[in-house]
Structure formats: C-alpha cells, structure tokens
Motif scaffolding. Structure first.
Motif, PDB file in Angstrom:
ATOM      1  N   PRO A   1      -3.145  -2.747   7.024  1.00 24.53           N
ATOM      2  CA  PRO A   1      -2.699  -3.337   5.885  1.00 24.53           C
ATOM      3  C   PRO A   1      -1.079  -3.504   6.022  1.00 24.53           C
ATOM      4  O   PRO A   1      -0.299  -2.859   5.328  1.00 24.53           O
ATOM      5  N   TRP A   2      -0.696  -4.338   6.997  1.00 24.35           N
ATOM      6  CA  TRP A   2       0.783  -4.375   7.437  1.00 24.35           C
ATOM      7  C   TRP A   2       1.598  -5.068   6.068  1.00 24.35           C
ATOM      8  O   TRP A   2       2.549  -5.021   5.803  1.00 24.35           O
ATOM      9  N   ALA A   3       0.760  -6.141   5.381  1.00 26.10           N
ATOM     10  CA  ALA A   3       1.445  -6.927   4.377  1.00 26.10           C
ATOM     11  C   ALA A   3       1.883  -6.178   3.155  1.00 26.10           C
ATOM     12  O   ALA A   3       2.979  -6.214   2.839  1.00 26.10           O
ATOM     13  N   GLN A   4       0.911  -5.363   2.821  1.00 29.06           N
ATOM     14  CA  GLN A   4       1.473  -4.521   1.352  1.00 29.06           C
ATOM     15  C   GLN A   4       2.739  -3.554   2.009  1.00 29.06           C
ATOM     16  O   GLN A   4       3.326  -3.341   1.050  1.00 29.06           O
ATOM     17  N   ASP A   5       2.583  -2.898   3.134  1.00 25.98           N
ATOM     18  CA  ASP A   5       3.840  -2.053   3.540  1.00 25.98           C
ATOM     19  C   ASP A   5       5.035  -2.820   3.444  1.00 25.98           C
ATOM     20  O   ASP A   5       6.010  -2.562   3.272  1.00 25.98           O
ATOM     21  N   LEU A   6       4.752  -4.106   4.474  1.00 27.66           N
ATOM     22  CA  LEU A   6       6.153  -4.849   4.562  1.00 27.66           C
ATOM     23  C   LEU A   6       6.500  -5.341   3.081  1.00 27.66           C
ATOM     24  O   LEU A   6       7.911  -5.478   2.974  1.00 27.66           O
ATOM     25  N   ALA A   7       5.734  -5.799   2.166  1.00 26.38           N
ATOM     26  CA  ALA A   7       6.335  -6.295   1.179  1.00 26.38           C
ATOM     27  C   ALA A   7       7.211  -5.320   0.365  1.00 26.38           C
ATOM     28  O   ALA A   7       8.232  -5.321  -0.199  1.00 26.38           O
TER      29      ALA A   7
ATOM     30  N   THR B   1       5.531 -12.501   1.720  1.00 32.70           N
ATOM     31  CA  THR B   1       4.644 -11.747   2.221  1.00 32.70           C
ATOM     32  C   THR B   1       3.591 -11.384   1.378  1.00 32.70           C
ATOM     33  O   THR B   1       2.157 -11.157   1.665  1.00 32.70           O
ATOM     34  N   LEU B   2       3.796 -11.475   0.043  1.00 28.13           N
ATOM     35  CA  LEU B   2       2.878 -10.998  -1.006  1.00 28.13           C
ATOM     36  C   LEU B   2       2.012 -12.388  -1.074  1.00 28.13           C
ATOM     37  O   LEU B   2       0.685 -11.948  -1.238  1.00 28.13           O
TER      38      LEU B   2
ATOM     39  N   GLU C   1      -2.211 -11.643  -1.002  1.00 29.35           N
ATOM     40  CA  GLU C   1      -2.941 -12.072  -1.987  1.00 29.35           C
ATOM     41  C   GLU C   1      -3.995 -13.302  -1.491  1.00 29.35           C
ATOM     42  O   GLU C   1      -5.174 -13.256  -1.912  1.00 29.35           O
ATOM     43  N   ARG C   2      -3.510 -14.138  -0.648  1.00 33.08           N
ATOM     44  CA  ARG C   2      -4.393 -15.041   0.013  1.00 33.08           C
ATOM     45  C   ARG C   2      -5.508 -14.425   0.644  1.00 33.08           C
ATOM     46  O   ARG C   2      -6.774 -14.687   0.558  1.00 33.08           O
TER      47      ARG C   2
END
Length: 913
Positions: free
Chosen positions: A714-720, A735-736, A740-741
C-alpha cells in the motif's frame, strides 16, 4: 599428539569439550592432500574420552550410492530408531535402505538424522568423524549440514576432514574451519629424522611442510642425501610429482601385484571378499597383495583392504592403461553377480567397464535411479540417469533418461547439472512435445535457482512452437510464463498471458487448478478482485481436498494471492493447516512459502510476534533447502517489522539485501514490496523527504507494470500522507486519486478505502466525516496497526482544532495499540500528541514476554498447547535438547515454573505482540 599440530588439535579438542557441556560443535578440517587431516582425526579419536565415536569415510565410488556415507556413520546407533517419531523413523529407514516405504523428499531423512544424533547423545556425548567428506554422496553431506545447524544445544561434536576447495560449503552453515597448512621446519625435522640443516631447509621449502611429501622424501632419499653428503634430486619429487614417487614404488612391485593393485583400487568398497573374487576371475590371488602390504602401500585386516593414503589408491588406478581399468571394473562386476545387496555397486562397475552403448547396463542404472528416488536421494538418481544416458543409443529412450536425470538434479538443488542434461537432450529431441516438456523443466530450474526474466521469453517462444501440435501444452507454458511475469513484477503481462491460456485449459481437469490459480492471481493483482477471487478460491479448495503439489511448484503462491485479495484471516488459517501438514510429512522444500504466507497474514492482523517467528523460520528453511529466491520475501517482512518497531539500521540492511537478491534472481516484484517497506521505514523514522523519494519510485514502477492491487504494497496511502505532511498537496491529490481508483476497482479491499479516507481526513476542512468513515472501514479489516494510524491522524487534527478532550480519546486508543505492538516510533508520536493535548500519559513498560526471541515464543506456544519436548522438536526441526534450552529461558523470562503456568500466561495474552 601429532608434532606441529598443537594449535589445530586444541581447536578440535575444544569442540569435544563443548559436546561434553551440551553446547554442540561442528568443525571442518581443510587442507591439501597429504597435509595430515586423517592423522589429526585419528589423534582426536584416540584422545577423546567419555564419548561415543561415530565414523564414516567419503569414498569416490560411493558418492554415487544413496546415503552411503550416512549409512556408515549411523550404523552403530541404528538400534535407537524406535525412539524417533514414526514419520522420521520411516524416512530414515527408507533412506538407508532399511524399509520399504517410498520417501520422495530428502529433507525428511535430514530431519531424522538430526533426531537420531540427538537421541544417541542422550546416552553419551557423540563425536562424529567423517574423513574425506568432500567425497560424500550429496544427500549424506546435506543431512550432516542440516543437522549440525540444529544441534547447538546438544552434546554432539561433528568434525569433517575435506580437501581445500572441494566438496560442498559447510562453513556457511555454521561449521568452524580449521585450516591445515604445512608443518614448521622444527616439526618437519621430526618427520624426516636425521637431516642436515641445509637439506632440511631445501626439503621444507620444496614440500611446503606437507607431511606426506616429507615422509615420502625420507623414504626415497639415501642417508647420504639426507645428511647433505650427496646432491639432492633436481627437481625434488614433490608437489604434483609426488604421485610419480608413488608410481615408482608401485612400478618396483612384481607384475601380479601391480595388476592386483589395479583391481583393489577400482573397488573402493574396501571389502576383501569382493576383491578376492575379482582377483580369482583374472587368475590372481589375494596373496599377490602381500608384497604391497609389506612395503606399507596397503593394509589387510578384519576383512577390509585399505590403502595407506588416497593418493596411493589413485596412483595405482590412474597409472594403469584405460583398458586395464575397464577390465578391473568388469571383474568386480562379475564378482558381485550373485550378491543382491551389491546390485547398485555392480551397476556402477559395469558402467565404468564400457565405452559403448549397452542397454542392459543402462537399464540397471535406471533401476538404481528408481531406488534412489524412493529413498529420497535425488542427487544419486540424477547421476545414475546421466550415466545411463551416456551408455544409451541416441533416440527417444536416451532423451527420456536425460530429461528424467535433469528433473532429479533439479529436485536435488543441482541446477548446473540439470541444465547440462537439458542441453544434451535438446540437441537430440525431434519431437515438439518432448521439446516443450524439456523447456518447461528448464524454466522451473531457472526460476528456483536463477532468474525469471530469461525464462518468460523461453516459455512464450516454446508455446508458439508447440501450438499446432498440442494447444493444451502451449497454454500451460503460457501459464508458467504468467507466473514468471508475476515474479518479475509485471501483472499486466501476467494477465495477458493467463487470459490467453485460460480458454484452452479451463475444461481440462488436470490443468484447471493451476490455470485457476494463475488467472485468478493475475486478475487480483490487476485490481479485478471480483472476477479473480472465485478462481483463487477454486484453486485453494482443490489443493485442500487433495494434493498440495496439484499446483506444481506454485502451491505456495495461492495463500499470498489470498492475502493480496485482502483475506488475511482466512489466509492465516489455511496456510497454517498447510504448514502443519508439510511439517508432519517432512516436506521442507514446500514449507518456506507456506511459512511466509503465515508471516504476512499475521503481520496484517497485528500478530507481529507470530509474524516474526514465521518469517525467521521461512528464511532459515529456504536457506537450508537452497531456495535462494524464496529468501527475499521473508527478509522484506522482517525489514518491515524492524522499521515500524524503530530498528531502522537493521531494517535498511535487510531491505538492501532483499533488493540485491531480487535483482540477482529476476524477482523484480521486490521493487514494489521492498521499495514500499523502505518507504514505510523512512516514514516511521520521520525522514519524510527520503520516504517521498522512495515511495514515488515505487509508485512509478508499480503503475508502469500494471500493479493495481493496493493490498500487496500500500504505497499510495503512505505516499499521500507523506506528501500532505510535506505540503505538496497537489501531488498528494494525484496520488489519492490513484488510490481511490484502485479501491473502487478491486471492490474487495476495505483497507484501501480506509487508507484513502484517512488521507482525505488529513486535508479536508470538515475532517470528522472522513476519519469516521475510515474507522468504519477499519472495522471490516483486522489490521490494528493501520487503525491506530488513523486514530493518530484523527487525534492530531482534533488537537490542532482545539478539541483536546475528543483528541485524547482516539490518541489513547492509538497509543495503546502502538505500545502493544511494539511500534516504538509511532508510540512516541502518539505520546507526544497526548502530551500536547494536556494529558500526561505514562509510557507502558514492555512486558517481559516482549523479550522472548522468536524461537522461544514458538516453543512456548507449542508447549502451552500440550506438546512434549520431543513433539515440539519434531515440529520445529530441532533437537529435544534445543527445546529444553529454549523452554528454560522462557520459564526464567516469564517467571513461570510449570507448563500449566505457561499455558495460563499465554492464554491471558501477555505475550501477544
């Protein structure tokens, strides 16, 4: 004690003393031929008191006989077999040819060897001595290597003598090396006797202090030469020329004695009865060897024939003409004709006696291979089939034997031998179906011992070649290519290949389970969980109903695919059932993947101690069974745990190693998982810039390769979150939108929705709704760490909005979870936020159970469930003494005095972490 070997002997004696103290020891004595390894072991045996000595001797000809070395070593303690758990006993009896049951996995015999040595040591400390260990058969050597790692708490000392640079690598498995170099000039004088200083200097320099060379020079040189009155030969007969010195001694013997020595040298079994029969068949007699005995080239006693040194044997054999050597082997084979126990040995002699194709000999060797397979000796089976192919006329039968030999070498972890036989087979194959099978096997060999990138192209090309002849075979090759693509971190390509193959195999019962796994996993990785999960469930159900190997070498992937689909709770239960079965059956080669699945699932549901235990065991067993590619994943998980618990340097080192090995083995999927682990570590450490740089690279790589499953990393939630905290709100918003997509697309991963809503709460003006919605999603996901992160973020915003009382409620919950998990850097943040809200919270003092090592926790859990020490030892592939040692540490650390107290303590949950 040997002259000049005082320091080396002291190291070996220390190992024996360790055995007396139940601390275990394993040592390798390495040195060149003639340096004194055999004499040092004999000296140790003479001086070791109060121990039972087990001995074996590696013999070149017996390196092709299944478990020959282990049979010799363990023979004196075989009466203890009834003490072993039944499955272990059955495995070892099969390996040693004492039982009739078939055992396919050699690791069952390895584990049983460990158990038998431990049982023998219950009576008296054991000193196991193996001379010429570089000549051991592969399975015997691996059994000793496997056992030595796990006998650290037992009264056992294992000492192996090996030539420098030969044999398998025991040192990397924990064996201490004792290197033998040449004798000092003073010690050399003791070997040579009366010698002038100038001659001593010349002889010592010329031999490098090699004791065998010095003794031979003392025999060959005259007293006048030794005293310096006559000139020495130039050059001296030393180094490689020492064989010529032995040759000169043999050449001086009567012709019948020389001929008899060739037959004796060809029969490395050392059994006089065989040699005597063979001699009679060639018009010779055992008495013809008397002259060789008189000049101390050989010795005859107790029904055995022994050469004074291996170099004498090899010289006697090599100096004979090739036709004479072949005739010696033929005579020995004829002598063994009426001896059924010698059937395998006879087959090897027949093979050495011919240079022409001979179907009778090839068939005998194939029977040797079949027997070796049933005894769990794939290396011997591979060698037998390799030689059988050599004496087989070119054609389909020879190709079949080459392919079978390659498969056996692959199972034995010998990829170089496997590829060589595959190359030989490919040069003769004219059947496109056989070619396809050969290339599929080549792909499996490379996958486990090389890399994925080259095999995908190979599989795709072969699928195109075989398409017109057998569309189903072509489809299976594409499924293999799809699995390779997943290892390469390319789910987009994996989906394309799997979907292309699916119509051809979905109605084929033999291949449908594998196809369901490949297609289902590819869909899940691409984010299509709604269509992928049913197929994955079908594959798992098929395996749970029947054979774990129904999915071929990819069985372990099914549990990780389930985790990718967000099904951590069921994945824990299923992978634990699989691991229990694999342990019971001694199938270590399949255990690392199942253990890693357990580790990842436990990490997800907040059982971090259990995750660490399983990951460590997965890593250790992967190393034991030679599956280097399978070391990568548990290393990544251990790095993740180290990072979130504040052991940043340890975590970074583990990630670096995992990434390096992933690159070496073509497992590019580690760039997603390992990169995310490193990014999470830097976030935990508070280095937001480093976290952002790492996670952005992970995101680019993952999206380019089509990775749409947020649960795998889950890189996207950490990056966001990192970008928000850095004030890069536009980048965070982009990134969010990706996160979400992905969450909407996958439909089955609540954790992605929870993470996206948490990040929305960090930037929204009206943040309550986002955080509350995130916490509601967390209710559907058993991941306490991620929930605590949401509570921490929520508390931060509440405090900054001046709503301190409300902030304290969620911050207390976050702090309690972080402290329970041992997430030290996150607990510090929660504590600081609570202090900022006006509450003076006390930090929890870690429970003493937190200081248990992973293996201590495993032992405690097994014992608390009612396992005896022997049962726990069998489960964890260690010795009962090791269990006893760990258990004493557990009692001391937890302050309990009985198994009942331990069970109560564990039931109370005080060791949960």
């Amino acid at each position: 004690m040997l002259v000049g070997r005082e320091s080396e002997f002291a190291k070996l004696a220390e190992g024996v003393q360790r055995a007396h103290e139940a601390r275990g020891a394993a040592l390798v004595v390495r040195g060149e031929a003639g340096i004194g390894k055999t004499a040092l072991l004999a000296d140790l045996e003479r001086c070791a008191a109060g121990v039972q000595v087990l001995k074996a001797h590696g013999v070149e000809s017996e390196s092709t006989l299944a478990y020959a070395g282990l049979t010799e070593l363990l023979h004196p303690v075989l009466h203890l077999l009834p003490r072993l758990p039944q499955r272990r006993r059955t495995a070892l009896e099969a390996a040693l040819g004492l039982g009739h049951e078939q055992v396919n996995d050699p690791f069952g015999a390895y584990a049983a060897t460990l158990s038998l040595l431990a049982e023998a040591a219950e009576d008296r400390p054991v000193l196991a001595l193996v001379d010429d260990a570089h000549l051991l058969d592969a399975e015997s050597a691996n059994a000793l290597r496997f056992s030595a790692r796990r006998l650290a708490n037992d009264p056992v000392c294992i000492v192996l003598a090996m030539r420098t640079g030969e044999g398998i690598d025991f040192e990397s498995s924990g064996f201490a090396q004792v290197a033998l170099s040449g004798l000092s000039p003073e010690a050399a004088r003791a070997v040579l006797g009366a010698v002038s200083p100038e001659v001593l200097h010349q002889l010592h320099g010329g031999t490098g202090g090699n004791p065998l060379a010095l003794r031979e020079l003392a025999r060959l040189l005259s007293p006048a030469q030794l005293q310096g009155r006559d000139r020495l030969p130039d050059p001296l007969p030393v180094g490689p020329a020492i064989a010529r010195a032995f040759g000169a001694r043999i050449e001086a013997l009567p012709e019948p004695t020389q001929s008899a020595l060739v037959i004796a040298a060809a029969d490395e079994s050392g059994l006089v009865v065989n040699t005597a029969r063979a001699l009679r068949m060639r018009g010779l007699a055992l008495e013809d060897l008397d002259v060789a005995v008189a000049v101390e080239l050989v010795a005859l006693e107790d029904g055995r024939l022994a050469f004074a040194h291996p170099l004498i044997r090899s010289t006697a054999y090599r100096r004979a003409a090739p036709s004479a050597r072949r005739d010696a082997h033929l005579a020995l084979a004829e002598a063994m004709r009426e001896d059924p126990p010698s059937r395998a040995r006879r087959a090897w002699h027949l093979a050495s006696a011919t240079i022409e194709p001979d179907e009778h000999i090839a068939a005998e060797l194939e029977r040797v291979a079949t027997d070796a397979r049933t005894r769990g000796a794939p290396a011997v089976a591979g060698r037998a089939l390799e030689v059988a192919a050599r004496v087989t006329t070119p054609g389909s039968v020879r190709v079949r034997r080459l392919l079978s030999g390659a498969a056996a070498h692959h199972q034995a972890g010998q990829p170089t031998h496997a590829v060589a036989l595959l190359d030989a087979a490919m040069a003769e194959i004219d059947d496109p179906l056989a070619r396809a099978d050969a290339q599929r096997l080549r792909a499996q060999v490379i996958t486990f011992h090389g890399g994925s990138a080259p095999i995908r192209a190979l599989l795709i090309d072969e699928a195109a070649r075989v398409e017109l002849h057998d569309p189903t075979r072509a489809a299976v090759l594409r499924l293999d290519a799809a699995m390779a693509s997943m290892m390469m971190g390319e789910p987009l390509e994996a989906e394309r290949l799997a979907e292309q193959a699916w119509p051809q195999v979905r109605d084929t019962p033999l291949f449908r389970p594998f196809a369901a796994l490949a297609v289902g996993t590819a869909r899940i990785l691409r984010g299509d969980g709604a269509r992928g999960l049913p197929l994955l469930e079908e594959a798992i159900a098929y395996v749970e109903r029947g054979d774990f190997w129904a999915l071929g070498p990819y069985g372990g992937q099914m549990f990780m695919a389930e985790l990718t689909a967000g099904r951590a709770t069921t994945a824990v239960a299923r992978s634990e059932r699989a691991a229990e079965r694999l342990r019971a059956e001694g199938m270590l080669s399949a255990l690392p993947a199942a253990l890693f699945s357990i580790a990842w699932a436990r990490m997800t549901i907040g059982e971090w101690q259990g995750a660490e235990e399983a990951a460590n065991e997965s890593l250790a067993i992967a190393r034991d069974v030679g599956q280097r590619a399978l070391e990568i994943e548990p290393m990544s998980l251990l790095a993740w745990l180290a990072g979130v618990q504040g052991r940043f340097d340890e975590g970074r080192a583990l990630v670096a190693t995992a990434l390096e090995q992933g690159t070496a083995h073509g497992v590019d999927s580690i760039r997603t998982v390992g990169g995310w682990v490193l990014g999470r570590l830097e976030l935990s450490a508070g280095d937001l810039e480093a976290a952002a740089a790492t996670l952005e690279e992970v995101g680019r790589f993952s999206l380019e390769r089509g990775m749409e499953a947020p649960a795998i990393a889950p890189w996207a939630q950490d990056l966001a979150e990192v970008l928000i905290r850095l004030g890069r709100h536009a980048d965070a918003e982009a990134t969010l939108r990706v996160l979400e997509r992905q969450a909407r697309k996958t439909q089955i991963d609540e954790s992605a929705f929870a993470g996206a809503l948490r990040c929305r709460g960090l930037i929204a003006d009206d943040f309550d709704g986002s955080f509350q919605a995130s916490l509601e999603r967390h209710e559907q996901v058993p991941d306490p760490f991620e929930r605590a992160r949401t509570e921490l973020c929520f508390g931060e915003r509440l405090r900054r909005a001046g709503r301190r009382a409300e902030a304290r409620v969620v911050l207390r919950a976050a702090l309690a979870t972080f402290e329970r998990l041992g997430a030290e850097p996150w607990a510090r943040r929660a504590h600081a936020e609570l202090a900022g809200s006006g509450e003076r919270a006390r930090r929890r003092t870690p429970d003493t159970a937190d200081r248990l090592t992973p293996q201590e926790r495993q032992v405690a859990a097994l014992v608390a469930r009612g396992a005896t020490n022997r049962e726990a030892a069998a489960t964890l592939f260690v010795s009962p003494k090791t269990i006893e040692t760990h258990l004493s540490h557990v009692y001391r650390k937890l302050g309990v005095r009985s198994r009942a107290e331990l069970a109560h303590r564990l039931a109370a949950g005080s060791t949960d972490g």
